[in-house]
Design an enzyme around this catalytic site. Structure first.
Site, short mmCIF file in Angstrom:
data_model
loop_
_atom_site.label_atom_id
_atom_site.label_comp_id
_atom_site.label_asym_id
_atom_site.label_seq_id
_atom_site.Cartn_x
_atom_site.Cartn_y
_atom_site.Cartn_z
N SER A 145 -44.97 -26.16 20.91
CA SER A 145 -44.43 -25.54 22.12
C SER A 145 -45.48 -25.60 23.22
CB SER A 145 -44.05 -24.08 21.83
OG SER A 145 -43.62 -23.44 23.01
N PHE A 201 -40.71 -17.69 25.87
CA PHE A 201 -39.61 -17.28 25.00
C PHE A 201 -39.78 -17.87 23.60
CE2 PHE A 201 -35.96 -19.70 23.39
CZ PHE A 201 -35.26 -18.71 22.74
N GLU A 202 -40.28 -19.11 23.52
CA GLU A 202 -40.44 -19.77 22.23
C GLU A 202 -41.47 -19.04 21.37
OE1 GLU A 202 -41.35 -23.79 23.14
OE2 GLU A 202 -39.51 -24.13 24.28
N LEU A 203 -42.57 -18.58 21.99
CA LEU A 203 -43.58 -17.82 21.25
C LEU A 203 -43.02 -16.49 20.77
CD1 LEU A 203 -46.44 -17.29 20.22
CD2 LEU A 203 -47.06 -16.53 22.53
#
Length: 599
Positions: free
Chosen positions: A413, A492-494
């Protein structure tokens, strides 16, 4: 020229000696009667005639009432520079005393005969070394010395040539050659002490009212004997020493003092025995070493004893026992020092024991050395722990990816768009790291399978549910942190990965600090906490680019253990699954937004 001059002078001097006329020398006859039972010495003085003496010595004549301060030649610097010769009986040239007779010693103008013997008989001539004027040629003395052993055995108590005077008491010094005669029969005697004339003493004995230290010295007594034909001087030499009374005590041992001695095994050892003996006229000290082992005791052969200090009242004597190497057997023995005089004996035993300090020192040094080695090994282990783990994984660990039902080794990411100026160049941007360097190193070199949305997902974007599904199917989550990332929608991915990792223990998250950033206040509390506790690998720019850099070693350390030999087949299998998942995704996304949902 200088050398030739010296050679000429030497030849001239030699001719003078060879042609030295002794007929003009004053003549004196001396008789030395020695005892064959005792050792004694004899002296000759270079006694020049008075007119020549005054000319040679440049001294003023003394009045008849004055007594000369010194024996002739003894107090004069000029008279100390004389030469002695002996005249051979066969008429050969004169011989230099110093070169031919080692038992005769010249001390200034005096000749000392160390050993008696009839071979000392002969004619001895003395003269000044330096002939400064024609008058000095005849300035010489010829002494005819006759030496013979003593034949008069009727005198049982004749005086010795070595006599003792007891300090603080009265005493007397007797002339050995006249000791058997009464004072009435004795001729007039001339006494000398250490070369000085004792003009007051004329009898055959010197009476001392109270003995002091200064009465010690060398005394010479002369008297004249004559017959109808000639007369001669009879001379005897007496060595006088001042002494104290004989000791009434046994000798005492000064060293060793203690009865035990600490030693080191295998090392050489010298044990010293020092004993103090009181004065004795007949001094026969005994100092020995014995070894006692159980019921056995025997004397040890050791080097000779030596005197290390001698005074008027006592003498300290030392004798050592030497061990080439201390053994365990020596620790069971006792070493006994034995000393004895005429009064009694004293002993001192020594028991050897192993030196404890050395053992403790070895233990201490060993402990310190071990501690230092442990600390050094710990520091080395800490510094290279990652490399050690990776090496162990290569040869010992099994593949952790087998049977976990996951398709990707890592989900990558990064910030897909930029609203902040990048601190890196375009060639080292986050995108370059994620899309170029990661595949080159982790995939191509080490066989890991990565999921890169920009590369592995069809154009048109993915939904939030799709990203969550991909993360679930990944063993690791790699997040490249930068200002663009923490302030953009990629955060958001984290957040999704953190939530999933709380439920899935097989999912591990790896943070890469690409560049410095400040945490925005809008970050969820769970993400802030994750930034503090999750493992972080720092990107150091160009220094981290090479595949063998420490950055990639740390990345491999946090990645799952994988058998790199089968990575080609796994990649093909995973790629086919991705395309199947992409096709399924397109058919199910009708009417759904391609942007991730708000969290």
């Amino acid at each position: 020229m200088l050398c030739l001059g010296w050679i000429f002078l030497w030849l001239v001097a030699g001719e003078r000696i060879k042609g030295f006329n002794i007929s003009g020398c004053s003549t004196k006859k001396l008789l030395w009667t020695y005892s064959t039972r005792s050792e004694e010495e004899f002296v000759l003085f270079c006694d020049l005639p008075e007119p020549q003496k005054s000319h040679f010595c440049h001294r003023n004549r003394l009045s008849p009432k004055q007594v000369p301060e010194h024996l002739p030649f003894m107090g004069s610097n000029d008279l100390s520079d004389v030469q002695w010769y002996q005249q051979p009986s066969n008429g050969d040239p004169l011989e230099d005393i110093r070169k031919s007779y080692p038992h005769i010693i010249q001390d200034k103008c005096t000749l000392h005969f160390l050993t008696p013997g009839v071979n000392n008989s002969g004619s001895y001539i003395c003269r000044p070394k330096m002939i400064k004027s024609p008058y000095d040629v005849a300035c010489c003395v010829k002494m005819i010395l006759e030496v013979k052993p003593q034949t008069n055995a009727s005198c049982e108590y004749s005086a010795s040539h070595k006599q003792d005077l007891l300090l603080g008491s009265t005493g007397s010094i007797s002339c050995p050659s006249l000791s058997c005669q009464s004072d009435a029969q004795s001729p007039a005697v001339t006494w000398y002490k250490n070369g000085k004339l004792l003009s007051v003493e004329r009898s055959n004995r010197i009476v001392v009212d109270e003995v002091y230290d200064y009465h010690q010295g060398t005394y010479v007594c002369d008297y004249t004997q004559s017959d109808t034909v000639s007369s001669w001087t009879v001379r005897a030499v007496v060595q006088v020493r001042t002494i104290v009374g004989d000791t009434k005590l046994k000798p005492d041992i000064l060293d060793p003092v203690e009865d035990t001695l600490e030693v080191e095994l295998g090392k050489p050892l010298t044990i010293s025995c020092k004993a103090r003996f009181g004065f004795e006229r007949v001094f026969n000290p005994v100092i020995k070493w014995y070894i006692k082992d159980s019921d056995l005791e025997w004397e040890v052969s050791v080097p000779e004893a030596k005197s290390i200090k001698s005074t008027l009242k006592d003498e300290i004597i030392e004798r050592n026992i030497i061990l080439e190497k201390v053994t365990q057997r020596d620790l069971r023995r006792k070493f006994v020092c034995f000393v004895q005089n005429s009064i009694g004996n004293t002993t001192q035993s020594v028991q050897l024991k192993e030196k404890r300090g050395v053992v403790l020192l070895y233990i201490l040094l060993g402990t310190i050395g071990t501690l230092v080695a442990v600390l050094a090994a710990s520091a080395l282990l800490y510094r290279h722990w990652i490399e050690i783990v990776l090496l162990y994984r290569t040869y010992q660990s099994k593949d952790q990816t087998l049977g976990d039902k996951k398709d990707f080794d890592a989900f990558v990411s990064y910030a897909k768009w930029s609203s902040f100026p990048s601190e890196a160049t375009s060639s080292l941007s986050e995108e370059h790291l994620a899309l170029s360097l990661f595949p080159d190193v982790l995939e191509n070199k080490y066989g890991y399978s990565l999921c890169l949305l920009e590369r592995d997902v069809a154009p048109g974007g993915v939904y939030a549910e799709d990203i969550v599904s991909i993360i679930k199917r990944s063993r690791r989550g790699i997040f490249i942190l930068s200002p663009n990332y923490v302030n953009g929608p990629s955060i958001f991915e984290l957040q999704a990965a953190v939530n999933l990792a709380l439920d899935d223990q097989t999912l591990k998250l790896i943070l890469i600090k690409f560049c410095y950033f400040q945490e925005p206040e809008s970050l969820p509390h769970l993400v802030k906490k994750a930034l503090r506790v999750l493992p972080t690998v720092t990107w150091r720019g160009l220094k981290s680019v090479p595949p063998n850099s420490r950055f990639w070693a740390k990345m491999r350390y946090h990645m799952p253990v994988k058998n790199s030999q089968g990575f080609t087949w796994n990649q093909l299998r995973i790629t086919s699954r991705i395309f199947q998942w992409k096709g399924l995704s397109r058919t199910e996304t009708t009417g759904r937004s391609s942007q991730p949902k708000e969290w």
